[in-house]
Design a protein around this motif. Structure first.
Motif, short mmCIF file in Angstrom:
data_model
loop_
_atom_site.label_atom_id
_atom_site.label_comp_id
_atom_site.label_asym_id
_atom_site.label_seq_id
_atom_site.Cartn_x
_atom_site.Cartn_y
_atom_site.Cartn_z
N ASN A 72 0.86 -1.19 0.00
CA ASN A 72 0.00 0.00 0.00
C ASN A 72 0.89 1.24 0.00
O ASN A 72 1.45 1.62 1.02
CB ASN A 72 -0.89 -0.02 1.24
CG ASN A 72 -1.86 1.13 1.28
OD1 ASN A 72 -1.88 1.96 0.38
ND2 ASN A 72 -2.67 1.19 2.31
N PHE B 153 -11.66 -5.19 15.10
CA PHE B 153 -11.56 -4.59 13.76
C PHE B 153 -10.55 -3.44 13.77
O PHE B 153 -9.76 -3.29 12.83
CB PHE B 153 -12.93 -4.09 13.31
CG PHE B 153 -12.92 -3.42 11.98
CD1 PHE B 153 -12.58 -4.13 10.84
CD2 PHE B 153 -13.21 -2.08 11.85
CE1 PHE B 153 -12.54 -3.50 9.61
CE2 PHE B 153 -13.18 -1.45 10.64
CZ PHE B 153 -12.84 -2.17 9.50
N VAL C 55 -7.30 -3.02 11.48
CA VAL C 55 -7.05 -1.86 10.61
C VAL C 55 -5.63 -1.33 10.85
O VAL C 55 -4.92 -0.98 9.92
CB VAL C 55 -8.10 -0.77 10.87
CG1 VAL C 55 -7.71 0.53 10.22
CG2 VAL C 55 -9.44 -1.20 10.33
N PRO D 101 -6.31 -0.32 2.83
CA PRO D 101 -6.51 1.00 3.41
C PRO D 101 -6.59 0.91 4.92
O PRO D 101 -7.13 -0.05 5.46
CB PRO D 101 -7.85 1.44 2.83
CG PRO D 101 -8.03 0.64 1.63
CD PRO D 101 -7.29 -0.62 1.81
N GLY D 102 -6.05 1.89 5.58
CA GLY D 102 -6.08 1.87 7.04
C GLY D 102 -4.75 2.31 7.59
O GLY D 102 -3.92 2.85 6.87
N GLN E 219 -6.75 5.81 11.34
CA GLN E 219 -8.10 5.24 11.25
C GLN E 219 -8.35 4.22 12.35
O GLN E 219 -9.39 4.23 13.01
CB GLN E 219 -8.31 4.59 9.89
CG GLN E 219 -8.27 5.54 8.73
CD GLN E 219 -6.90 5.66 8.10
OE1 GLN E 219 -5.89 5.59 8.79
NE2 GLN E 219 -6.85 5.84 6.80
N VAL F 89 -8.83 5.93 15.67
CA VAL F 89 -10.15 6.55 15.80
C VAL F 89 -11.20 5.49 16.10
O VAL F 89 -12.06 5.69 16.96
CB VAL F 89 -10.50 7.34 14.53
CG1 VAL F 89 -11.95 7.75 14.53
CG2 VAL F 89 -9.63 8.57 14.42
N ILE F 90 -11.11 4.33 15.41
CA ILE F 90 -12.11 3.28 15.66
C ILE F 90 -11.98 2.74 17.07
O ILE F 90 -12.97 2.51 17.77
CB ILE F 90 -11.97 2.17 14.60
CG1 ILE F 90 -12.28 2.71 13.21
CG2 ILE F 90 -12.91 1.02 14.90
CD1 ILE F 90 -11.92 1.76 12.11
N GLY G 61 -10.79 4.38 19.66
CA GLY G 61 -11.34 5.40 20.56
C GLY G 61 -12.85 5.39 20.54
O GLY G 61 -13.50 5.53 21.57
N ALA G 62 -13.44 5.17 19.34
CA ALA G 62 -14.90 5.15 19.21
C ALA G 62 -15.50 4.01 20.00
O ALA G 62 -16.61 4.13 20.53
CB ALA G 62 -15.29 5.03 17.74
N ILE H 167 -15.99 5.24 23.34
CA ILE H 167 -17.06 6.24 23.35
C ILE H 167 -18.42 5.54 23.34
O ILE H 167 -19.34 5.95 24.03
CB ILE H 167 -16.91 7.21 22.16
CG1 ILE H 167 -15.65 8.05 22.35
CG2 ILE H 167 -18.13 8.09 22.02
CD1 ILE H 167 -15.36 8.98 21.21
N LEU I 230 -21.40 5.96 25.89
CA LEU I 230 -22.73 6.39 25.47
C LEU I 230 -23.80 5.41 25.94
O LEU I 230 -24.88 5.81 26.34
CB LEU I 230 -22.78 6.50 23.95
CG LEU I 230 -22.31 7.77 23.29
CD1 LEU I 230 -22.28 7.58 21.79
CD2 LEU I 230 -23.21 8.92 23.64
N MET J 202 -8.92 10.84 21.27
CA MET J 202 -10.33 10.83 20.87
C MET J 202 -11.22 10.60 22.09
O MET J 202 -12.24 11.27 22.27
CB MET J 202 -10.59 9.73 19.84
CG MET J 202 -10.06 10.02 18.47
SD MET J 202 -10.71 11.56 17.84
CE MET J 202 -9.39 12.10 16.83
#
Lengths: 263, 81
Positions: A61, A136, A140, A148-149, A153, A156-157, A159-160, A163, A167, A246
Motif C-alpha cells: 500500500n 476490527f 485496521v 486501506p487503514g 483510522q 479513531v475506531i 477510541g470510538a 465512546i 454512550l 479521541m
C-alpha cells in the motif's frame, strides 16, 4: 439583515473566484498534469513513488509507505497536533478541585435501575459489539500495509469503541477501563514510540526517521523489511495517541470537564 | 469515475450542506453534518482515494458527529440565528 446580505455577497464572490480557478486545473487523472508527469527537466515524485516504493519499503500500500516513511516527519507532527488539540481541550474544559464550581451542582447519580429495559437492551448490545469493533480496529492498524487503514483510522475506531461504551452506559463504565491517568500516559507514550524510532535511527548514524539502519535491531532480511516493520511500529504509536485523545476529547466535552455521569 | 453517480452524490452533498447550515435545531444540524461527511467519504472512495475515504468515514462521519452531539447536549439545542 444587512450583515446577511454582505455575507452572502462575500460567499458568492469567493465561490465564483474559486470556481474560476478550478478551470485551470488539469483534468482528473490526466497523465500529463505536473503532479503525474513532473515539470520539464525533473523527475515526477508521484512516478517515483508508484514505481519504486515497493522496492524501497516492501509495503504494497503505497499510501502507507508515503505517509509513514517518505513523509514520516510530517506524520509525526500530525500526531503531535492531535495531541496538542486534546491537551488544549483538557486545559479549557477540565474542572479539578474547587467544590464551589457551579457546574458541579448539577451532578446526579445515573445508574441502571430495575425495570428500565431500554437501557438494558442498549447496554447489552453495546457490550457485545464493542469487542468486535476493537478487534476490527486492531486489524485496521496492523493491516495498514496491505489495505486501506493504518494508525489514524484504527486509532479513531478504537477510541470510538470506548465512546460507545460511555454512550450506552455512562461515562464511569468507560473510565473504569480507560481512566484519565491511563489515557494521558498512553497519549504521551504514542508520540514517544514514534520519536524513539527516529532517535534510534539517528543514534545508528542515519537521518531522523530513516528506518533502514534499524535492520540489526529488528532482525530482518534487509533494510527494506526493516522499513516495513518500523512503519508498523510508528503506526502503533500513532494509534496509541489517537485512541487516547479521541476518548479524552469525548470525555471532557460530554461532561463539561467533570468526567462524571456524561450523556 | 461514473458521471451519474458523481452527480447524485454532489447534489445530495449540496443539499446536506445547505440543510445543516439552515436548520434551527442544532442536534439535527449535527446529524445532517454526519450525512455530509459520509457523502464526502463516498466521493473520495469513488475517486479511488480509499485511504482518505476511510479516514473521512471514521473521523468526519463518525467521531465528529459524536463530539458535536455531545457538545449540543451540554450547551443549548436551538440556534439563535
Amino acid at each position: 439583515m444587512l450583515s446577511k446580505v454582505f455575507a452572502t455577497l462575500a460567499v458568492v464572490i469567493t465561490g465564483s473566484i474559486l470556481l474560476y480557478g478550478v478551470t485551470d486545473f488539469p483534468a482528473f487523472g490526466d497523465p500529463k498534469s505536473p503532479a503525474s508527469a513532473g515539470v520539464p527537466g525533473s523527475e515526477s515524485v508521484s512516478q517515483y513513488f508508484i514505481t519504486e516504493s515497493y522496492g524501497d519499503t516492501k509495503v504494497p500500500n503505497l499510501v502507507t509507505s508515503v505517509l509513514a516513511d517518505y513523509r514520516g516527519y510530517d506524520t509525526m507532527f500530525e500526531t503531535v497536533v492531535i495531541f496538542a488539540a486534546g491537551m488544549a481541550i483538557f486545559a479549557i474544559l477540565r474542572v479539578v478541585g474547587d467544590e464551589k464550581d457551579s457546574r458541579k451542582k448539577r451532578v446526579e447519580e445515573n445508574t441502571f435501575t430495575n425495570g428500565d429495559h431500554s437501557r438494558i437492551i442498549v447496554g447489552t448490545t453495546c457490550r457485545i459489539v464493542v469487542p468486535v469493533i476493537q478487534l476490527f480496529a486492531l486489524y485496521v492498524i496492523a493491516h495498514g500495509h496491505h489495505s486501506p487503514g493504518g494508525g489514524f483510522q484504527g486509532g479513531v475506531i478504537l477510541g470510538a469503541s470506548f465512546i460507545i461504551l460511555a454512550l450506552s452506559d455512562h461515562l464511569n463504565a468507560a473510565l473504569r477501563r480507560f481512566s484519565e491517568k491511563s489515557y494521558t500516559i498512553i497519549a504521551v507514550v504514542g508520540i514517544l514510540i514514534y520519536a524513539a524510532f527516529g532517535v534510534v535511527a539517528q543514534l545508528l548514524g542515519a537521518n531522523f526517521l530513516d528506518y533502514g539502519v534499524l535492520q540489526p535491531l529488528l532482525f530482518t532480511d534487509g533494510p527494506e523489511m526493516a522499513r516495513s516493520h518500523s512503519m508498523l511500529g510508528v503506526e502503533i504509536g500513532v494509534a496509541f495517541t489517537v485512541t487516547a485523545i479521541m476518548f479524552a476529547i469525548y470525555a471532557n466535552l460530554s461532561t463539561r470537564g467533570l468526567l462524571r455521569n456524561g450523556l | 469515475m461514473i458521471l451519474a453517480f458523481d452527480i447524485v452524490i454532489l447534489v445530495f452533498l449540496v443539499i446536506a450542506a445547505i440543510i445543516s447550515l439552515s436548520v434551527k435545531d442544532l442536534l439535527s444540524a449535527s446529524m445532517i453534518y454526519g450525512i455530509y461527511g459520509f457523502l464526502i467519504c463516498l466521493l473520495w472512495a469513488e475517486m479511488g482515494a480509499v485511504d482518505v475515504a476511510f479516514t473521512e468515514a471514521s473521523v468526519g462521519a463518525g467521531i465528529s458527529t459524536v463530539l458535536l452531539v455531545a457538545t449540543v447536549f451540554n450547551t443549548k439545542r436551538k440556534s439563535s440565528d
